[in-house]
Design a protein around this motif. Sequence first.
Motif, PDB file in Angstrom:
ATOM      1  N   GLY A  77       0.775  -1.236   0.000  1.00  0.00           N
ATOM      2  CA  GLY A  77       0.000   0.000   0.000  1.00  0.00           C
ATOM      3  C   GLY A  77       0.801   1.276   0.000  1.00  0.00           C
ATOM      4  O   GLY A  77       0.264   2.333   0.316  1.00  0.00           O
ATOM      5  N   CYS A  78       2.070   1.228  -0.381  1.00  0.00           N
ATOM      6  CA  CYS A  78       2.891   2.444  -0.427  1.00  0.00           C
ATOM      7  C   CYS A  78       2.653   3.227  -1.719  1.00  0.00           C
ATOM      8  O   CYS A  78       2.241   2.667  -2.732  1.00  0.00           O
ATOM      9  CB  CYS A  78       4.377   2.101  -0.362  1.00  0.00           C
ATOM     10  SG  CYS A  78       4.954   1.660   1.273  1.00  0.00           S
ATOM     11  N   LEU A  93       1.927   1.302   3.780  1.00  0.00           N
ATOM     12  CA  LEU A  93       0.983   2.417   3.744  1.00  0.00           C
ATOM     13  C   LEU A  93       1.640   3.791   3.785  1.00  0.00           C
ATOM     14  O   LEU A  93       0.985   4.791   4.039  1.00  0.00           O
ATOM     15  CB  LEU A  93      -0.051   2.302   4.866  1.00  0.00           C
ATOM     16  CG  LEU A  93      -0.844   0.999   4.902  1.00  0.00           C
ATOM     17  CD1 LEU A  93      -1.687   0.914   6.162  1.00  0.00           C
ATOM     18  CD2 LEU A  93      -1.716   0.876   3.663  1.00  0.00           C
ATOM     19  N   LYS A 106       1.241   8.953   5.645  1.00  0.00           N
ATOM     20  CA  LYS A 106       0.832   7.562   5.820  1.00  0.00           C
ATOM     21  C   LYS A 106      -0.668   7.507   5.554  1.00  0.00           C
ATOM     22  O   LYS A 106      -1.400   8.418   5.925  1.00  0.00           O
ATOM     23  CB  LYS A 106       1.157   7.118   7.235  1.00  0.00           C
ATOM     24  CG  LYS A 106       1.180   5.632   7.426  1.00  0.00           C
ATOM     25  CD  LYS A 106       1.963   5.301   8.687  1.00  0.00           C
ATOM     26  CE  LYS A 106       1.889   3.853   9.040  1.00  0.00           C
ATOM     27  NZ  LYS A 106       2.680   2.991   8.224  1.00  0.00           N
ATOM     28  N   PHE A 107      -1.107   6.445   4.880  1.00  0.00           N
ATOM     29  CA  PHE A 107      -2.527   6.296   4.600  1.00  0.00           C
ATOM     30  C   PHE A 107      -3.284   5.964   5.872  1.00  0.00           C
ATOM     31  O   PHE A 107      -2.828   5.168   6.683  1.00  0.00           O
ATOM     32  CB  PHE A 107      -2.756   5.208   3.541  1.00  0.00           C
ATOM     33  CG  PHE A 107      -2.382   5.656   2.164  1.00  0.00           C
ATOM     34  CD1 PHE A 107      -3.261   6.410   1.392  1.00  0.00           C
ATOM     35  CD2 PHE A 107      -1.134   5.364   1.643  1.00  0.00           C
ATOM     36  CE1 PHE A 107      -2.909   6.845   0.130  1.00  0.00           C
ATOM     37  CE2 PHE A 107      -0.770   5.788   0.379  1.00  0.00           C
ATOM     38  CZ  PHE A 107      -1.665   6.540  -0.383  1.00  0.00           C
ATOM     39  N   ASP A 110      -6.072   1.079   6.517  1.00  0.00           N
ATOM     40  CA  ASP A 110      -5.176  -0.073   6.429  1.00  0.00           C
ATOM     41  C   ASP A 110      -5.363  -0.868   5.143  1.00  0.00           C
ATOM     42  O   ASP A 110      -4.520  -1.682   4.788  1.00  0.00           O
ATOM     43  CB  ASP A 110      -5.377  -1.016   7.619  1.00  0.00           C
ATOM     44  CG  ASP A 110      -4.834  -0.431   8.901  1.00  0.00           C
ATOM     45  OD1 ASP A 110      -4.058   0.537   8.844  1.00  0.00           O
ATOM     46  OD2 ASP A 110      -5.196  -0.945   9.981  1.00  0.00           O
ATOM     47  N   ALA A 112      -5.726   0.614   2.185  1.00  0.00           N
ATOM     48  CA  ALA A 112      -5.406   1.524   1.071  1.00  0.00           C
ATOM     49  C   ALA A 112      -4.590   0.812  -0.001  1.00  0.00           C
ATOM     50  O   ALA A 112      -3.689   0.047   0.298  1.00  0.00           O
ATOM     51  CB  ALA A 112      -4.617   2.723   1.589  1.00  0.00           C
TER      52      ALA A 112
END
Length: 137
Positions: A77-78, A93, A106-107, A110, A112
């Motif tokens: 999720g980065c 994230l 940071k998203f 969780d 994302a």
Amino acid sequence: MIDIHPNATLRSGIMLDHGTGIVIGETAVVGYDCSILHHVTLGGSGKAGVDRHPKVGNGVLLGAGASVLGNIKIGDGCQVGAGTLVIGDLPALSVAVGVPAKVIGKFRDDEAQPARSMNQVGTKESEAMLYEVGDGI
């Protein structure tokens, strides 16, 4: 031109958006449902015969011209910004930009997957999904 080494591991659901100039090295791994924009390099550390390429998690968005070098891990999720040079691990994230890469956010969610939304940092949609880390760039 797209240059993907035959020994690289690419999972399903990957989108190569405007694939020109993409290079993926021999021991690189790209997770499920990732988006890779043009001129991205997943390159080695220069040590022949060892595991020397990046491991990219699931749902990652690699922006245009990003270079990810060495046996490092990009967490699930980065989002890596355009032109970013990543030479160290990124936690899941996270949003990273700069040379060298610096985590700037940071998203919140969780689950994302920036690779699916394709929202670039700086848009209203993206800003609503993030919280800032540190003092910016």
